[in-house]
Write a protein that holds these residues in place. Structure first.
Motif, PDB file in Angstrom:
ATOM      1  N   LYS A 183       0.830  -1.202   0.000  1.00  0.00           N
ATOM      2  CA  LYS A 183       0.000   0.000   0.000  1.00  0.00           C
ATOM      3  C   LYS A 183       0.869   1.260   0.000  1.00  0.00           C
ATOM      4  N   TRP A 186       2.204   1.896  -3.553  1.00  0.00           N
ATOM      5  CA  TRP A 186       1.186   2.484  -4.426  1.00  0.00           C
ATOM      6  C   TRP A 186       0.982   3.960  -4.111  1.00  0.00           C
ATOM      7  N   MET A 187       0.973   4.283  -2.815  1.00  0.00           N
ATOM      8  CA  MET A 187       0.807   5.678  -2.408  1.00  0.00           C
ATOM      9  C   MET A 187       1.984   6.519  -2.895  1.00  0.00           C
ATOM     10  N   ALA A 189       4.044   5.864  -5.423  1.00  0.00           N
ATOM     11  CA  ALA A 189       4.022   5.961  -6.885  1.00  0.00           C
ATOM     12  C   ALA A 189       3.029   7.023  -7.350  1.00  0.00           C
ATOM     13  N   SER A 190       1.869   7.072  -6.713  1.00  0.00           N
ATOM     14  CA  SER A 190       0.841   8.048  -7.082  1.00  0.00           C
ATOM     15  C   SER A 190       1.298   9.468  -6.770  1.00  0.00           C
ATOM     16  N   LEU A 191       1.873   9.655  -5.582  1.00  0.00           N
ATOM     17  CA  LEU A 191       2.337  10.983  -5.179  1.00  0.00           C
ATOM     18  C   LEU A 191       3.478  11.473  -6.066  1.00  0.00           C
ATOM     19  N   GLN A 192       4.384  10.562  -6.441  1.00  0.00           N
ATOM     20  CA  GLN A 192       5.491  10.928  -7.331  1.00  0.00           C
ATOM     21  C   GLN A 192       4.968  11.443  -8.669  1.00  0.00           C
ATOM     22  N   ALA A 193       3.965  10.741  -9.213  1.00  0.00           N
ATOM     23  CA  ALA A 193       3.405  11.134 -10.511  1.00  0.00           C
ATOM     24  C   ALA A 193       2.720  12.494 -10.421  1.00  0.00           C
ATOM     25  N   VAL A 194       1.907  12.687  -9.385  1.00  0.00           N
ATOM     26  CA  VAL A 194       1.166  13.935  -9.225  1.00  0.00           C
ATOM     27  C   VAL A 194       2.112  15.097  -8.940  1.00  0.00           C
ATOM     28  N   SER A 195       3.171  14.842  -8.174  1.00  0.00           N
ATOM     29  CA  SER A 195       4.095  15.923  -7.789  1.00  0.00           C
ATOM     30  C   SER A 195       4.798  16.543  -8.987  1.00  0.00           C
ATOM     31  N   SER A 222       7.192  14.181  -1.692  1.00  0.00           N
ATOM     32  CA  SER A 222       6.556  13.026  -2.359  1.00  0.00           C
ATOM     33  C   SER A 222       7.571  11.946  -2.697  1.00  0.00           C
TER      34      SER A 222
END
Length: 222
Positions: A183, A186-187, A189-195, A222
């Motif tokens: 988990k 996944w968190m 990876a998502s934060l890296q993409a959004v950042s 992130s």
């Protein structure tokens, strides 16, 4: 110079893998998240010394002297390695170099390719940090192009960014402990993409030191 640079990259990558393996063997599985956070702490402090500290020194003394100083700092890692206790049984003098290569290099690689879903695991390893690595390599020329000085970059990106990274690493270690590794990945990876979208905002507004603090905090945290 090119050959020396290549050798430094090979040796440093080998050292990274050895440190990772050493940490995994020494630390209990439930404490691996926190241990990884402290690994990031040491890595980022090293980046601060070789980045912002080196840039500041280069403004006052010549680069050859800067590299002599950084070489002296590297002795900390060398001495620590020499005094670190070996976790596994050391290779016997009778063992040949080829048998060592087989046990330390060939067997682990072969074992990996025999694992279930190895292709998926390999793809995850390659892709997890790929976008972030691209963005990271472009940060310095991007900021210089929109008008930031090397001193501002050293202060905001290298120094302030360090504290954002350390805070994110600490939270990451706690998250792994609380909600588990999968988990947390996944968190992350998502934060890296959004950042990375923060840099799109940065490009749109141009030169603005205050907003750079915000962008660097978001990206490094992130």
């Amino acid at each position: 110079i090119s050959i020396i640079a290549m050798l430094i990259a090979i040796f440093s990558a080998t050292q990274d893998m050895a440190i990772d393996a050493y940490r995994i063997e020494k630390i209990k599985p439930e404490d691996q998240g926190i241990a990884a956070s402290f690994y990031v702490y040491g890595y980022r402090i090293g980046m601060l010394i070789s980045g912002a500290f080196a840039l500041i020194l280069s403004a006052k003394i010549s680069w050859d002297k800067v590299y002599y100083i950084l070489s002296a700092v590297m002795l900390i890692g060398v001495i620590t390695t020499l005094f670190a206790k070996e976790n596994r049984q050391e290779i016997k003098p009778a063992d040949s170099f080829l048998s060592w290569i087989n046990s330390a290099v060939v067997s682990p690689v072969t074992d990996f390719f025999y694992r279930q879903n190895w292709c998926l695991i390999f793809s995850f390893i390659v892709l997890f940090k790929l976008c972030d690595a691209f963005a990271g390599s472009l940060t310095l020329p991007f900021l210089i192009e929109i008008g930031f000085s090397k001193f501002e970059i050293a202060t905001i990106v290298k120094t302030f960014g360090l504290f954002a990274t350390l805070l994110g690493a600490l939270l990451g270690g706690i998250l792994v402990k609380k909600i588990g590794l999968i988990k947390s990945l996944w968190m992350a990876a998502s934060l890296q993409a959004v950042s990375n979208l923060a840099f799109a905002y940065r490009a749109a507004i141009g030169y603005n030191p205050i907003s750079l603090y915000v962008v660097i905090f978001v990206e490094n945290f992130s």
